[in-house]
Design a protein around this motif. Structure first.
Motif, PDB file in Angstrom:
ATOM      1  N   ASP A  51       0.828  -1.208   0.000  1.00 28.08           N
ATOM      2  CA  ASP A  51       0.000   0.000   0.000  1.00 28.08           C
ATOM      3  C   ASP A  51       0.863   1.259   0.000  1.00 28.08           C
ATOM      4  O   ASP A  51       0.342   2.373  -0.040  1.00 28.08           O
ATOM      5  N   LEU A  89       1.834   4.103  -4.911  1.00 30.27           N
ATOM      6  CA  LEU A  89       0.725   4.972  -5.295  1.00 30.27           C
ATOM      7  C   LEU A  89       0.248   4.609  -6.701  1.00 30.27           C
ATOM      8  O   LEU A  89       0.532   5.298  -7.681  1.00 30.27           O
ATOM      9  N   ASN A  95      -3.277   3.702  -8.640  1.00 29.51           N
ATOM     10  CA  ASN A  95      -4.697   3.935  -8.383  1.00 29.51           C
ATOM     11  C   ASN A  95      -5.561   2.676  -8.318  1.00 29.51           C
ATOM     12  O   ASN A  95      -6.385   2.545  -7.402  1.00 29.51           O
ATOM     13  N   GLN A  98      -4.958   1.070  -4.933  1.00 27.70           N
ATOM     14  CA  GLN A  98      -5.494   1.835  -3.812  1.00 27.70           C
ATOM     15  C   GLN A  98      -7.020   1.767  -3.765  1.00 27.70           C
ATOM     16  O   GLN A  98      -7.616   1.688  -2.688  1.00 27.70           O
ATOM     17  N   THR A  99      -7.661   1.770  -4.934  1.00 26.58           N
ATOM     18  CA  THR A  99      -9.129   1.656  -4.979  1.00 26.58           C
ATOM     19  C   THR A  99      -9.585   0.316  -4.427  1.00 26.58           C
ATOM     20  O   THR A  99     -10.556   0.229  -3.661  1.00 26.58           O
ATOM     21  N   LEU A 122      -7.917  -1.623  -2.305  1.00 31.22           N
ATOM     22  CA  LEU A 122      -7.650  -1.675  -0.866  1.00 31.22           C
ATOM     23  C   LEU A 122      -8.654  -0.836  -0.079  1.00 31.22           C
ATOM     24  O   LEU A 122      -9.020  -1.192   1.050  1.00 31.22           O
ATOM     25  N   ASP A 123      -9.113   0.262  -0.668  1.00 30.22           N
ATOM     26  CA  ASP A 123     -10.166   1.052  -0.012  1.00 30.22           C
ATOM     27  C   ASP A 123     -11.426   0.203   0.157  1.00 30.22           C
ATOM     28  O   ASP A 123     -12.081   0.238   1.210  1.00 30.22           O
TER      29      ASP A 123
END
Length: 385
Positions: free
Chosen positions: A266, A269, A271, A274-275, A277-278
Motif C-alpha cells: 500500500d 501509489l 490507483n 489503492q481503490t 484496498l479502499d
C-alpha cells in the motif's frame, strides 16, 4: 463458473492462504456484484478451495478432487515452485488452466506445459531485481560492499533465484564469498550465520520465505552480526516482520540496513491498487502486523480478476477455450482489473507461460517501518545507509 483454489491453508505455510483466501473471496464478491461473467449470461463465479499445506502430493490429490467432483474449469494455484515443476503438467492432463499467484521458478517454464502459468514476480525478476538493487546501492548510494554472502532456501525456488543471481554477478566487481543453501524445516541459523561472518561478506543476499527470514535475523542478532541485506524474496518485505521479531530485535536487525522486494504494497501509489484496498478496508479487512498480509491478499484477488477477463473473452466454460484466451490476455497498466503494480505497460505472457513486462520495486526498513526507496521514480523516501 467454477474455479478451484489450491493453496496452503494449514501447516507451516498457512499464513499465505490465510491472507490470499480473503482476497480471492472479495474479488469473487465484487465480480458477482457487478453482474458476473456477462458473456456467459451473467454467470456468477464460485470458488472451491483445496488445502495442500504446500505439499505437491496433497496438491495433486486436491486438484483431482476439484476436477472430478466439483467440475472446475480453471485453478488458482499451485502454490510453490516445487509443486509447479513436479505437478504443473497436471493442468495439461486435465485440460484446465493453472494460474498461480505465487510460484516463481524459471524451471517451470521448461516442463512443456501449455496450461500452467504464473503472474507473480518470477524468480528471474527477483534475482535480476536484487542484482540491480545491489548495484544501485553501491554505484548511486555509496554503500561500498562488494563481497557477497548468499544464503537461501535449498528448494527449487531458492536455488533457481540464487543461480540467476550468481550468473548475473559473474565477471563483475562483486565476489561471492559464501554460498549457503539450507533445507527446511530449520529452527536454528546460528551455524550458517557463523559461516557468513567468517567469510568476510560485506553484504548478504537471500531468497527465502517469511518464517525463515525471522529465524535468520534472530540468529544474526544473537551473534551481533550486522551487514546490509538485500532480500530477493517477499520474506524481507512482509509487514509482519517487526512484530514477529519483537520490537528490540527489530530495531537492531532491520537497521542493518535491510532491503526487500515488493510485489504489492500500500506504499505504492497505483490507483487501481489503492481503490481495491479502499474497498477491502470498507469490508472490514485490516493489514499489517495485526491483520492480513496485503501482498498475498492482493495477489489472490488478482488471480480471479485475470480469470474474469479471460472468461469474458472466451465466452466458454471449457478449460481449453479458457486456457487459449488466458494465453492471449493482455491487461493494460491502470485497468481496474490489473491491481498489481509490477507490470509496465501491462500484463502479458509468452507461450511458455513466462510473464512479460515485470518490474521490481524495493523497500527499506527504516525505524521498523517500510519505506519505498527504489526505483527512484516511485520512491517515497531516500535510502539510508
Amino acid at each position: 463458473m467454477k474455479i478451484g483454489f489450491v493453496f496452503p491453508f494449514t501447516g507451516r505455510l498457512a499464513s499465505y492462504g490465510e491472507s490470499a483466501g480473503p482476497g480471492v473471496d472479495l474479488a469473487m464478491k465484487m465480480i458477482n456484484e457487478s453482474g458476473g461473467i456477462q458473456s456467459l449470461g451473467g454467470a456468477p463465479i464460485e470458488v472451491f478451495r483445496g488445502d495442500d499445506q504446500g505439499d505437491a502430493k496433497l496438491a495433486s490429490s486436491e486438484i483431482e478432487r476439484l476436477v472430478t467432483r466439483e467440475k472446475i474449469s480453471g485453478l488458482i494455484g499451485v502454490f510453490s515452485s516445487t509443486e509447479a515443476v513436479s505437478i504443473g503438467t497436471l493442468a495439461d492432463q486435465y485440460e484446465i488452466p493453472f494460474l498461480s499467484p505465487s510460484w516463481t521458478t524459471a524451471k517451470a517454464f521448461t516442463i512443456g506445459s501449455t496450461y500452467s502459468r504464473t503472474f507473480n514476480l518470477t524468480g528471474e525478476s527477483f534475482a535480476t531485481g536484487g542484482v540491480s538493487m545491489l548495484k544501485y546501492l553501491n554505484e548511486e548510494k555509496g554503500m561500498n560492499a562488494k563481497k557477497v554472502g548468499l544464503i537461501y532456501d535449498g528448494s527449487e525456488y531458492g536455488r533457481g533465484v540464487t543461480d540467476i543471481i550468481k550468473e548475473n554477478l559473474k565477471g563483475t566487481e562483486y565476489t561471492v564469498v559464501e554460498d549457503i543453501p539450507y533445507t527446511t524445516p530449520i529452527t536454528d541459523f546460528v551455524p550458517q550465520v557463523l559461516r557468513l561472518r567468517n567469510s568476510g561478506a560485506e553484504v548478504l543476499m537471500s531468497a527465502q520465505y517469511f518464517q525463515e527470514t525471522v529465524l535468520l535475523l534472530r540468529a544474526m542478532d544473537s551473534l551481533d552480526y550486522r551487514v546490509p541485506f538485500v532480500g530477493c524474496a517477499s520474506g524481507f518485505s512482509d509487514t509482519r516482520l517487526p512484530g514477529s521479531l519483537g520490537s528490540a530485535i527489530a530495531e537492531r536487525t532491520l537497521g542493518a540496513p535491510v532491503f526487500g522486494p515488493v510485489a504489492v504494497s500500500d506504499l505504492v501509489l497505483y490507483n487501481p491498487l489503492q481503490t481495491f484496498l479502499d474497498r477491502a478496508r470498507a469490508e472490514g479487512h485490516t493489514f499489517g502486523s495485526d491483520g492480513l498480509d496485503v501482498n498475498w491478499f492482493v495477489l489472490g484477488a488478482q488471480a480471479l480478476f485475470i480469470y474474469k477477463a479471460a472468461l469474458e473473452a472466451a465466452a466458454s466454460r471449457d478449460g481449453k477455450d479458457i486456457n487459449d484466451t488466458l494465453l492471449s490476455t493482455q491487461i493494460p497498466r491502470g485497468s481496474d482489473e490489473l491491481i498489481v503494480p509490477f507490470y509496465d505497460p501491462g500484463l502479458a505472457w509468452e507461450e511458455t507461460g513466462r510473464p512479460l513486462n515485470q518490474v521490481v520495486p524495493y523497500i527499506q526498513w527504516q525505524d521498523t517501518e517500510m519505506k519505498m526507496v527504489y526505483p527512484p521514480d516511485i520512491a517515497a523516501a531516500e535510502v539510508k545507509l
